[in-house]
Enzyme design. Structure first.
Site, PDB file in Angstrom:
ATOM      1  N   TRP B 394       0.818  -1.211   0.000  1.00 55.42           N
ATOM      2  CA  TRP B 394       0.000   0.000   0.000  1.00 55.42           C
ATOM      3  C   TRP B 394       0.858   1.270   0.000  1.00 55.42           C
ATOM      4  O   TRP B 394       0.339   2.347   0.239  1.00 55.42           O
ATOM      5  CB  TRP B 394      -0.926  -0.007   1.215  1.00 55.42           C
ATOM      6  CG  TRP B 394      -1.845  -1.197   1.257  1.00 55.42           C
ATOM      7  CD1 TRP B 394      -3.072  -1.293   0.655  1.00 55.42           C
ATOM      8  CD2 TRP B 394      -1.633  -2.446   1.921  1.00 55.42           C
ATOM      9  NE1 TRP B 394      -3.621  -2.531   0.900  1.00 55.42           N
ATOM     10  CE2 TRP B 394      -2.762  -3.259   1.671  1.00 55.42           C
ATOM     11  CE3 TRP B 394      -0.594  -2.970   2.692  1.00 55.42           C
ATOM     12  CZ2 TRP B 394      -2.895  -4.559   2.176  1.00 55.42           C
ATOM     13  CZ3 TRP B 394      -0.713  -4.264   3.191  1.00 55.42           C
ATOM     14  CH2 TRP B 394      -1.858  -5.031   2.933  1.00 55.42           C
ATOM     15  N   ASP B 395       2.145   1.122  -0.227  1.00 56.52           N
ATOM     16  CA  ASP B 395       3.072   2.256  -0.147  1.00 56.52           C
ATOM     17  C   ASP B 395       3.008   2.918   1.230  1.00 56.52           C
ATOM     18  O   ASP B 395       3.059   4.134   1.341  1.00 56.52           O
ATOM     19  CB  ASP B 395       2.787   3.277  -1.266  1.00 56.52           C
ATOM     20  CG  ASP B 395       3.976   4.220  -1.485  1.00 56.52           C
ATOM     21  OD1 ASP B 395       5.030   4.005  -0.866  1.00 56.52           O
ATOM     22  OD2 ASP B 395       3.831   5.177  -2.252  1.00 56.52           O
ATOM     23  N   TYR B 396       2.881   2.106   2.261  1.00 61.03           N
ATOM     24  CA  TYR B 396       2.929   2.621   3.633  1.00 61.03           C
ATOM     25  C   TYR B 396       4.373   2.677   4.124  1.00 61.03           C
ATOM     26  O   TYR B 396       4.659   2.330   5.275  1.00 61.03           O
ATOM     27  CB  TYR B 396       2.089   1.745   4.572  1.00 61.03           C
ATOM     28  CG  TYR B 396       0.588   1.871   4.399  1.00 61.03           C
ATOM     29  CD1 TYR B 396       0.007   3.048   3.934  1.00 61.03           C
ATOM     30  CD2 TYR B 396      -0.264   0.821   4.728  1.00 61.03           C
ATOM     31  CE1 TYR B 396      -1.369   3.168   3.789  1.00 61.03           C
ATOM     32  CE2 TYR B 396      -1.641   0.934   4.592  1.00 61.03           C
ATOM     33  CZ  TYR B 396      -2.188   2.105   4.122  1.00 61.03           C
ATOM     34  OH  TYR B 396      -3.544   2.217   3.991  1.00 61.03           O
ATOM     35  N   ASP B 397       5.291   3.065   3.236  1.00 59.04           N
ATOM     36  CA  ASP B 397       6.667   3.251   3.712  1.00 59.04           C
ATOM     37  C   ASP B 397       6.661   4.373   4.751  1.00 59.04           C
ATOM     38  O   ASP B 397       5.844   5.269   4.701  1.00 59.04           O
ATOM     39  CB  ASP B 397       7.618   3.569   2.554  1.00 59.04           C
ATOM     40  CG  ASP B 397       7.104   4.679   1.645  1.00 59.04           C
ATOM     41  OD1 ASP B 397       6.025   5.225   1.928  1.00 59.04           O
ATOM     42  OD2 ASP B 397       7.772   4.989   0.658  1.00 59.04           O
TER      43      ASP B 397
END
Lengths: 127, 736
Positions: B394-397
């Site tokens: 989810w591109d929760y970097d």
């Protein structure tokens, strides 16, 4: 009939324009509302859309009933909006603000519609 | 009679138009990311789908680097043994002078707390602009707007030190903004990755060069084109004893790349004499993008000390000539935090390359992505890892910098703690000796196995249940907003047409999925500020859901999704935050805001941005929480409404908290800076900036006067106006 159209006053033209606006705003509510209902979403839009389109068509036909039908839909919209979001102004804004503005215009058009309906009856009767 | 109807109609129509203006938005509909393809536009590959043999296999370990990737054509850097790193001299950042702001987050703890108390809730309304400074960095004619300076100056002694969006460094007179020296870094336009940003410079006192000699006090920065540069703090002249005339090439060992694929935008921390560097790798390009390796260098000489290469964990050396660090590993682009006492650097990590497809990731990558990794600066090996999202697609970097603080322990003792904000709005509080949660963390069931064959999702995800959540509840159809019933209906249809089962809705191919929290946060790189005296933690956060869809390779090709290193790459077609080719995986990705693409308004109801104060000393309760930002500069079709309605706008950039009991924050897309009473949340002062305030402000004292500085650099993705102005405020000077 052409004489009849030719003798219309600006207020009557505006009333007919209002009817067209109401129909144009009602149609997407019917179409997208039906899709939404089929996807399991709210049924309000398709029902309200049908009533609003009918109201617009009746106003276009110079029928006073159209105005009352629109106002009935507006009353229903307020009730539905309260049911869905309560008294939250942010939630009420998109649901009732625009329709209420249109409703005020419809109320303004009632005397015009009365006059048009009266004339239609007499002129129609003559023909 | 007729005339009165006409008047009534005109007046009513005017009124009817006002709600069109009363709505916030944060982007334009003509962006390439405006709409997802929708159903019937993409198909899952089957056994019959022709796939090139070995297409998804990792590349050969021998991939030569083209000329120009090593920006200044620097020679290869020699290595030294970690034991040879000289003992670090005492640093200003350990205990900054009262009026100074020595590090990105002011001090080694990155608290963003200054004890200065000249400006208070009582007098803040008198704040006036003291001076502005122009960095000279903004898009020139013919250049796409990729600017978002995001800069926070530091102040040490008689100097205000900062960098421009394109990495020129300068020392300013802190009382009037006059430039004392300027170092021209020579970064080229083509080296800008997604964004031209430089969050700050580092102040370092040498242990090997005696006081009074050049480069005893140094200013260091890492650059967009992957160099580490050290200059003398007094003169701005390059330090000849550091690297090669003050520079080292960080593309060494990175293998095949093109300018702008990997870049550095954050100030590197120096821990016990080791300067630790991370870098961003452009999202969504290809599975085997350049490595996300974390490296340590001797802060005195610039010589290589160690590398932490995720898929090569036992080899801490530089790759032999012609070889490179393992490709596609998780990168870290957030500011890291150093801890001299424990000899650790806290690395907030992101995802492996190709954010939205995880089947090609190694177990080693899965163990450390979207996590806090505490690396021992003596060895380059992790001492502990705490993961905030398992198998993130989810591109929760993590975009935030960890803030260090003391928490009361169970036996009345003090536990050294670390606060890690996340894009999910879950804030984790960890024991920084062990990485164990201090406040409870629960593993809760998450939607699994997901929608993509062969790429199952994690059955559980971690939730920080002891901290207030920085998010709104999961979206419902009735949360859809708009200007009228029609665009609200449009958004309700969008909502119903997508897959959505709350947070961690798995990516899907057959139709779009809604991602909330979105990749802009929750919390992003603005991080948090913490007042250790009052125990109040200040957090600003976003409510910006995304509307995403995986597309098969054929559709991705049709959409023109190409990686940045492709000869046919169109820089306007896809960037880190939007659509991505995700080459070398079966899918491309289309990422859009969850919006009405015709009006540019978000589909969910406001607020879109919030600010929260949490009392960390008394049970982590929310003290106050308000929408942040007004609708004045936002509206449908990107038009400003000039309305003072505090709708809560998306925000990027953080806060400062002061001994005077004030929070200073810009961040919101209404281009204003505010002073907020720390204890009540009341806005006591605001001013309109010449550009978007997407940066962390800072405060300092010079000649007995307290100043507040904010880089009003704007932000291209946040659609705020770009400027090159650092704006500095102060109270009027006392007469006599």
């Amino acid at each position: 009939m052409s004489n009849n159209f030719g003798s219309r006053k600006p207020a009557e033209w505006l009333t007919l324009a209002l009817a067209i606006v109401i129909i144009l705003l009602g149609l997407p509510m019917v179409i997208m509302g039906a899709q939404l209902a089929m996807l399991g979403g709210s049924d309000y839009y398709v029902i309200c859309g049908i009533v609003v389109v009918a109201a617009g068509v009746l106003i276009l036909m110079s029928r006073l009933l159209g105005a009352f039908l629109y106002l009935a839909a507006l009353a229903g919209t307020w009730l539905w909006a309260f049911y869905e979001v309560g008294v939250d102004p942010v939630g009420l804004l998109p649901r009732v603000f625009g329709p209420t503005i249109l409703g005020i215009l419809v109320v303004c058009a009632i005397p015009v519609l009365r006059r048009m309906e009266a004339r239609r009856t007499t002129v129609g009767g003559a023909i | 009679m007729r005339r009165s109807y006409l008047f009534a109609t005109v007046a009513s129509l005017t009124l009817a138009c006002t709600p069109l203006l009363a709505h916030a938005q944060f982007a334009k509909p003509d962006e390439p990311t405006a709409a997802v393809p929708g159903p019937g536009n993409a198909h899952e590959p089957t056994a019959e789908t022709p796939v090139e043999k070995g297409f998804f296999a990792p590349p050969s370990p021998f991939a030569p680097q083209k000329a120009g990737v090593n920006a200044a054509n620097l020679p290869d850097n020699p290595a030294i043994d970690p034991a040879e790193v000289p003992q670090m001299a005492p640093q200003e950042s350990a205990d900054p002078a009262r009026g100074d702001w020595v590090a990105y987050g002011r001090d080694d703890h990155q608290t963003r707390y200054s004890p200065l108390d000249q400006i208070t809730p009582e007098n803040a309304s008198q704040l006036k602009q003291a001076f502005v400074y122009h960095t000279g960095s903004y898009p020139r004619a013919g250049q796409a707007n990729k600017w978002a300076a995001e800069t926070t100056p530091i102040k040490v002694g008689d100097g205000l030190y900062m960098c421009s969006a394109m990495n020129d460094m300068m020392k300013l007179d802190p009382t009037n903004g006059h430039e004392i020296w300027r170092y021209n870094a020579g970064v080229k336009y083509h080296s800008i990755p997604y964004t031209a940003a430089c969050k700050g410079v580092v102040y370092y006192t040498s242990s090997t060069i005696p006081e009074g000699q050049p480069c005893h006090h140094r200013i260091l920065e890492s650059t967009l084109d992957m160099r580490l540069i050290a200059v003398d703090a007094d003169t701005g002249k390059a330090c000849s004893t550091f690297g090669f005339n003050g520079q080292i090439n960080l593309m060494q060992g990175m293998g095949e790349s093109v300018p702008g694929f990997v870049s550095m935008t954050t100030p590197p921390p120096i821990v016990n004499g080791v300067i630790v560097v991370n870098h961003e790798v452009l999202d969504g390009q290809r599975r085997w993008a350049p490595s996300g390796v974390i490296r340590g260098y001797d802060a005195e000489s610039g010589k290589f000390v160690w590398a932490w290469d995720v898929n090569n964990p036992d080899n801490h050396n530089q790759p032999e000539p012609g070889k490179h660090y393992s490709r596609g590993t998780p990168n870290s682009w957030a500011a890291m935090t150093g801890d001299n006492a424990l000899g650790l650097v806290y690395v907030p990590t992101g995802n492996s390359a190709s954010d939205y497809y995880s089947a090609l990731r190694s177990p080693a990558e899965n163990a450390v992505s979207s996590a806090v990794v505490a690396i021992d600066v003596k060895t380059g090996s992790p001492r502990w890892v705490f993961q905030t999202v398992h198998k993130d697609v989810w591109d929760y970097d993590i975009g935030s910098q960890a803030t260090l603080m003391d928490m009361p322990g169970p036996n009345g003792d003090t536990v050294p703690a670390l606060i890690m904000p996340t894009k999910r709005g879950q804030t984790f509080v960890l024991d920084r000796r062990t990485g164990k949660p201090i406040l409870p963390v629960e593993e809760r069931p998450a939607p699994s196995p997901g929608m993509v064959a062969g790429d199952p999702r994690s059955p559980t995800q971690p939730w920080s249940v002891g901290m207030p959540e920085l998010r709104v509840p999961d979206l419902k159809e009735s949360d859809m907003w708009g200007m009228s019933p029609i665009d609200q209906l449009f958004c309700r249809l969008k909502f119903r047409r997508a897959n959505y089962v709350g947070e961690f809705t798995p990516p899907s191919i057959d139709k779009p999925w809604i991602e909330y929290p979105g990749y802009n946060g929750g919390s992003d790189w603005g991080s948090m500020s913490y007042d250790p005296k009052s125990g109040i933690l200040i957090a600003n956060w976003n409510v910006t859901p995304m509307y995403d869809q995986l597309v098969d390779r054929k559709k991705a090709d049709k959409l023109g999704l190409l990686p940045v290193d492709s000869p046919n790459f169109n820089p306007k077609g896809g960037g880190a935050e939007g659509n991505g080719a995700m080459s070398e995986t079966p899918y491309g990705i289309v990422v859009t805001p969850f919006w009405d693409q015709y009006t540019g308004m978000m589909c969910n109801k406001p607020p879109y941005g919030m600010i929260t104060a949490i009392d960390m000393k008394h049970g982590q309760k929310v003290l106050w929480q308000h929408p942040l930002g007004t609708a004045r500069a936002n509206g449908p079709w990107g038009l400003p409404t000039f309305l003072p309605w505090t709708i809560g706008t998306p925000n990027n950039g953080g806060s400062v908290v002061t001994g005077g009991g004030l929070v200073f924050i810009a961040a919101a897309t209404d281009n204003q800076i505010r002073a907020i009473d720390e204890h009540t949340g009341k806005v006591v002062w605001s001013a309109v900036l010449p550009g978007g305030g997407q940066a962390n402000p800072m405060t300092y004292e010079a000649n007995g006067r307290q100043y507040v500085a904010i880089m009003a650099g704007g932000h291209h993705f946040m659609m705020t106006p770009v400027s090159d102005q650092l704006v500095v405020y102060a109270l009027p000077e006392k007469k006599g």
